[in-house]
Design a protein around this motif. Sequence first.
Motif, short mmCIF file in Angstrom:
data_model
loop_
_atom_site.label_atom_id
_atom_site.label_comp_id
_atom_site.label_asym_id
_atom_site.label_seq_id
_atom_site.Cartn_x
_atom_site.Cartn_y
_atom_site.Cartn_z
N GLU A 8 0.82 -1.20 0.00
CA GLU A 8 0.00 0.00 0.00
C GLU A 8 0.86 1.26 0.00
O GLU A 8 0.43 2.31 -0.44
CB GLU A 8 -0.93 0.03 1.22
N ASN A 9 2.08 1.18 0.50
CA ASN A 9 2.96 2.34 0.56
C ASN A 9 3.67 2.62 -0.76
O ASN A 9 4.37 3.61 -0.88
CB ASN A 9 4.01 2.17 1.67
N LEU A 10 3.53 1.72 -1.76
CA LEU A 10 4.18 1.95 -3.04
C LEU A 10 3.28 2.78 -3.94
O LEU A 10 2.12 2.45 -4.16
CB LEU A 10 4.53 0.62 -3.72
N GLY A 38 9.68 10.22 -1.48
CA GLY A 38 9.98 8.85 -1.11
C GLY A 38 11.22 8.32 -1.80
O GLY A 38 12.05 9.08 -2.29
N GLU A 39 11.32 6.99 -1.84
CA GLU A 39 12.47 6.31 -2.42
C GLU A 39 12.03 5.49 -3.64
O GLU A 39 11.06 4.75 -3.58
CB GLU A 39 13.08 5.36 -1.38
N ILE A 40 12.79 5.64 -4.74
CA ILE A 40 12.52 4.84 -5.93
C ILE A 40 12.85 3.39 -5.60
O ILE A 40 13.97 3.07 -5.23
CB ILE A 40 13.36 5.30 -7.14
N LEU A 67 8.08 2.59 -9.30
CA LEU A 67 7.43 2.32 -8.02
C LEU A 67 8.21 3.10 -6.96
O LEU A 67 9.43 3.03 -6.90
CB LEU A 67 7.44 0.83 -7.68
N VAL A 68 7.48 3.86 -6.13
CA VAL A 68 8.10 4.69 -5.11
C VAL A 68 7.54 4.32 -3.75
O VAL A 68 6.32 4.24 -3.58
CB VAL A 68 7.82 6.20 -5.38
N LYS A 69 8.44 4.08 -2.79
CA LYS A 69 8.01 3.86 -1.41
C LYS A 69 7.89 5.22 -0.77
O LYS A 69 8.87 5.94 -0.58
CB LYS A 69 9.02 3.00 -0.66
#
Length: 167
Positions: A87-89, A142-144, A163-165
């Motif tokens: 869900e965080n992506l 966020g982070e890739i 996709l990013v966290k």
Amino acid sequence: MLKIQEIRELIKLIDCSSIDEFTYEYESSKIKLKKQSKETETVVRSVAASEAPVVEPVVQPQMGQPNQGTAETQAAKPEPSPVKEDENLHKITSPMVGTFYSSSSPEADPYVSAGTIVKEDSVVCIVEAMKLFNEIEAEVKGEIVEILVENGQLVEYGQPLFLVKED
């Protein structure tokens, strides 16, 4: 000539309507949208005598996939992903049909790679459409986690690129 956002809105309207074919011509440009047996075809042409013909992107169903009938659902092809769906992506998607470039020039380093920390306004790639280079921003902080497309690959409207966290 219509702007990219106006073309996107036309695609959505045609897709939701009972219209099977739509053609728009203005000066030396022509846009033709056509639905055939639950698939949407988009053709964009520049017919100016001094220009070379523009590549005509066509959305077609993939073998083995259900045919949903919209440009968005056909463009969202399932990618084999080693990363678990979370869900965080957040998916950074292509806002247009075009060619994906990971850097500003062939000699330059990519804008981002897996593990890169991005802000909402960080440029993550370029999508070239109709000889215009459009910088795509992360839209989230966020982070890739993963890059889902290859440099130079043709991408569709709504296709996931990264996709990013999210933080």
